[in-house]
Write a protein that holds these residues in place. Structure first.
Motif, PDB file in Angstrom:
ATOM      1  N   ALA A 189       0.826  -1.211   0.000  1.00  0.00           N
ATOM      2  CA  ALA A 189       0.000   0.000   0.000  1.00  0.00           C
ATOM      3  C   ALA A 189       0.862   1.264   0.000  1.00  0.00           C
ATOM      4  CB  ALA A 189      -0.940  -0.006   1.204  1.00  0.00           C
ATOM      5  N   SER A 190       2.064   1.180   0.569  1.00  0.00           N
ATOM      6  CA  SER A 190       2.950   2.348   0.598  1.00  0.00           C
ATOM      7  C   SER A 190       3.726   2.508  -0.717  1.00  0.00           C
ATOM      8  CB  SER A 190       3.920   2.268   1.781  1.00  0.00           C
ATOM      9  OG  SER A 190       4.917   1.280   1.577  1.00  0.00           O
ATOM     10  N   GLY A 191       3.552   1.536  -1.632  1.00  0.00           N
ATOM     11  CA  GLY A 191       4.169   1.653  -2.950  1.00  0.00           C
ATOM     12  C   GLY A 191       5.459   0.877  -3.135  1.00  0.00           C
ATOM     13  N   TYR A 192       5.729  -0.067  -2.210  1.00  0.00           N
ATOM     14  CA  TYR A 192       6.998  -0.795  -2.284  1.00  0.00           C
ATOM     15  C   TYR A 192       6.806  -2.278  -2.031  1.00  0.00           C
ATOM     16  CZ  TYR A 192       8.870   3.872  -1.933  1.00  0.00           C
ATOM     17  OH  TYR A 192       9.133   5.192  -2.176  1.00  0.00           O
ATOM     18  N   LEU A 197      15.962  -6.241  13.940  1.00  0.00           N
ATOM     19  CA  LEU A 197      16.230  -5.346  12.818  1.00  0.00           C
ATOM     20  C   LEU A 197      17.549  -4.642  13.104  1.00  0.00           C
ATOM     21  CD1 LEU A 197      15.114  -4.041  10.176  1.00  0.00           C
ATOM     22  CD2 LEU A 197      14.174  -2.237  11.661  1.00  0.00           C
ATOM     23  N   THR A 198      18.592  -4.954  12.320  1.00  0.00           N
ATOM     24  CA  THR A 198      19.914  -4.391  12.584  1.00  0.00           C
ATOM     25  C   THR A 198      20.345  -3.342  11.563  1.00  0.00           C
ATOM     26  OG1 THR A 198      20.974  -6.267  11.477  1.00  0.00           O
ATOM     27  CG2 THR A 198      20.730  -6.404  13.873  1.00  0.00           C
ATOM     28  N   GLU A 199      19.678  -3.290  10.411  1.00  0.00           N
ATOM     29  CA  GLU A 199      19.928  -2.245   9.411  1.00  0.00           C
ATOM     30  C   GLU A 199      18.589  -1.855   8.812  1.00  0.00           C
ATOM     31  OE1 GLU A 199      22.863  -3.135   6.369  1.00  0.00           O
ATOM     32  OE2 GLU A 199      23.997  -4.368   7.776  1.00  0.00           O
ATOM     33  N   TRP A 200      18.421  -0.556   8.526  1.00  0.00           N
ATOM     34  CA  TRP A 200      17.166  -0.112   7.948  1.00  0.00           C
ATOM     35  C   TRP A 200      17.286   1.132   7.081  1.00  0.00           C
ATOM     36  CZ3 TRP A 200      18.217  -0.186  13.166  1.00  0.00           C
ATOM     37  CH2 TRP A 200      18.416   1.043  13.779  1.00  0.00           C
ATOM     38  N   GLU A 201      18.414   1.791   7.047  1.00  0.00           N
ATOM     39  CA  GLU A 201      18.509   3.039   6.301  1.00  0.00           C
ATOM     40  C   GLU A 201      18.622   2.827   4.789  1.00  0.00           C
ATOM     41  OE1 GLU A 201      21.726   4.863   8.386  1.00  0.00           O
ATOM     42  OE2 GLU A 201      20.360   5.889   9.758  1.00  0.00           O
ATOM     43  N   ASN A 202      19.375   1.825   4.356  1.00  0.00           N
ATOM     44  CA  ASN A 202      19.539   1.567   2.928  1.00  0.00           C
ATOM     45  C   ASN A 202      18.944   0.237   2.495  1.00  0.00           C
ATOM     46  OD1 ASN A 202      21.049   3.983   2.413  1.00  0.00           O
ATOM     47  ND2 ASN A 202      22.732   3.014   3.486  1.00  0.00           N
ATOM     48  N   ARG A 203      18.706  -0.612   3.444  1.00  0.00           N
ATOM     49  CA  ARG A 203      18.125  -1.930   3.207  1.00  0.00           C
ATOM     50  C   ARG A 203      17.641  -2.440   4.556  1.00  0.00           C
ATOM     51  NH1 ARG A 203      23.741  -5.396   2.444  1.00  0.00           N
ATOM     52  NH2 ARG A 203      24.504  -5.041   4.567  1.00  0.00           N
ATOM     53  N   ILE A 204      16.899  -3.524   4.515  1.00  0.00           N
ATOM     54  CA  ILE A 204      16.482  -4.172   5.763  1.00  0.00           C
ATOM     55  C   ILE A 204      17.381  -5.371   5.984  1.00  0.00           C
ATOM     56  CG2 ILE A 204      14.672  -5.495   6.903  1.00  0.00           C
ATOM     57  CD1 ILE A 204      12.597  -3.884   5.408  1.00  0.00           C
ATOM     58  N   ARG A 205      18.034  -5.396   7.133  1.00  0.00           N
ATOM     59  CA  ARG A 205      18.753  -6.596   7.555  1.00  0.00           C
ATOM     60  C   ARG A 205      18.100  -7.051   8.844  1.00  0.00           C
ATOM     61  NH1 ARG A 205      24.731  -8.854   8.094  1.00  0.00           N
ATOM     62  NH2 ARG A 205      24.343 -10.237   9.853  1.00  0.00           N
ATOM     63  N   ALA A 214      18.024   3.657  -1.117  1.00  0.00           N
ATOM     64  CA  ALA A 214      17.815   4.031   0.284  1.00  0.00           C
ATOM     65  C   ALA A 214      16.412   3.562   0.656  1.00  0.00           C
ATOM     66  CB  ALA A 214      17.942   5.533   0.463  1.00  0.00           C
ATOM     67  N   SER A 215      16.228   3.249   1.910  1.00  0.00           N
ATOM     68  CA  SER A 215      14.898   2.840   2.354  1.00  0.00           C
ATOM     69  C   SER A 215      13.941   4.019   2.239  1.00  0.00           C
ATOM     70  CB  SER A 215      14.958   2.347   3.804  1.00  0.00           C
ATOM     71  OG  SER A 215      15.688   1.149   3.880  1.00  0.00           O
ATOM     72  N   PRO A 216      12.705   3.761   1.836  1.00  0.00           N
ATOM     73  CA  PRO A 216      11.728   4.836   1.690  1.00  0.00           C
ATOM     74  C   PRO A 216      11.426   5.532   3.020  1.00  0.00           C
ATOM     75  CG  PRO A 216      10.922   2.773   0.735  1.00  0.00           C
ATOM     76  CD  PRO A 216      12.173   2.467   1.459  1.00  0.00           C
ATOM     77  N   LYS A 217      11.064   6.789   2.911  1.00  0.00           N
ATOM     78  CA  LYS A 217      10.772   7.603   4.097  1.00  0.00           C
ATOM     79  C   LYS A 217       9.694   6.955   4.961  1.00  0.00           C
ATOM     80  CE  LYS A 217       9.434  12.340   5.408  1.00  0.00           C
ATOM     81  NZ  LYS A 217       9.217  11.973   6.748  1.00  0.00           N
ATOM     82  N   VAL A 218       8.677   6.361   4.355  1.00  0.00           N
ATOM     83  CA  VAL A 218       7.596   5.757   5.131  1.00  0.00           C
ATOM     84  C   VAL A 218       8.150   4.683   6.087  1.00  0.00           C
ATOM     85  CG1 VAL A 218       7.005   4.051   3.331  1.00  0.00           C
ATOM     86  CG2 VAL A 218       5.300   4.698   5.028  1.00  0.00           C
ATOM     87  N   PHE A 219       9.120   3.907   5.628  1.00  0.00           N
ATOM     88  CA  PHE A 219       9.696   2.869   6.476  1.00  0.00           C
ATOM     89  C   PHE A 219      10.602   3.476   7.553  1.00  0.00           C
ATOM     90  CE2 PHE A 219      13.096  -0.264   7.325  1.00  0.00           C
ATOM     91  CZ  PHE A 219      12.318  -1.210   7.979  1.00  0.00           C
ATOM     92  N   ILE A 220      11.456   4.399   7.158  1.00  0.00           N
ATOM     93  CA  ILE A 220      12.351   5.058   8.120  1.00  0.00           C
ATOM     94  C   ILE A 220      11.531   5.726   9.218  1.00  0.00           C
ATOM     95  CG2 ILE A 220      14.045   6.924   8.417  1.00  0.00           C
ATOM     96  CD1 ILE A 220      15.236   4.509   7.006  1.00  0.00           C
ATOM     97  N   ASP A 221      10.450   6.399   8.841  1.00  0.00           N
ATOM     98  CA  ASP A 221       9.598   7.070   9.830  1.00  0.00           C
ATOM     99  C   ASP A 221       9.014   6.080  10.830  1.00  0.00           C
ATOM    100  OD1 ASP A 221      10.129   9.488   8.609  1.00  0.00           O
ATOM    101  OD2 ASP A 221       8.151   9.659   7.650  1.00  0.00           O
TER     102      ASP A 221
END
Length: 146
Positions: free
Chosen positions: A55-58, A85-93, A127-134
């Motif tokens: 729904a967020s487009g990803y 969740l150990t990484e989230w800014e550029n990918r999800i780890r 980069a991870s989308p703003k919706v996820f980072i937020d």
């Protein structure tokens, strides 16, 4: 980020007979179902289920994984599976550990990597989308308020 403040989730389950190979231990490919189950719990904590991702487009396909099978898991065995969740800014780890639920002995460790892919323009995002980072930052902010 302090490890105590990382986003984590946990599930406890009993392995089933149909997950076992002819030797009576859990077939290696079935571990990914356990990882999926706990990853779902992890994303639910930040209100970003798979339906919400779309729904967020990803889409967030897994692009890499690593599993270290430390100790065989028999069927009909209670295990505890954690995800962090150990990484989230550029990918999800997401890092996983499977423990014997009774003794606490580590039986498996693993991680998965996922990247955002725009549904509109099917291209990988760098980069991870703003919706996820937020959502992740909101979770961390709520921890600091408590």
């Amino acid at each position: 980020m302090d490890k105590a403040n990382l986003l984590t989730a946990e599930v406890t389950l009993v392995t089933s007979f149909n997950d076992a190979d002819p030797m009576g231990v859990i077939y290696h490919g079935n571990y990914f179902r356990y990882f999926e189950q706990v990853r779902h719990e992890l994303m639910s904590k930040i209100d970003y289920s798979y339906h919400q991702m779309v729904a967020s487009g990803y889409n967030w396909p897994i692009i890499d994984t690593r599993v270290k099978y430390v100790k065989a898991i028999p069927f009909c065995h209670e295990i505890r599976v954690t995800a962090t969740l150990t990484e989230w800014e550029n990918r999800i780890r997401v890092d996983y550990i499977v423990y014997d639920a009774k003794s606490g002995v580590r039986m498996t460790k693993a991680h998965t990597l996922q990247v955002a892919v725009s549904i509109e323009e099917p291209e990988m995002c760098f980069a991870s989308p703003k919706v996820f980072i937020d959502k992740v930052e909101s979770y961390h902010a709520s921890l600091q308020q408590n």
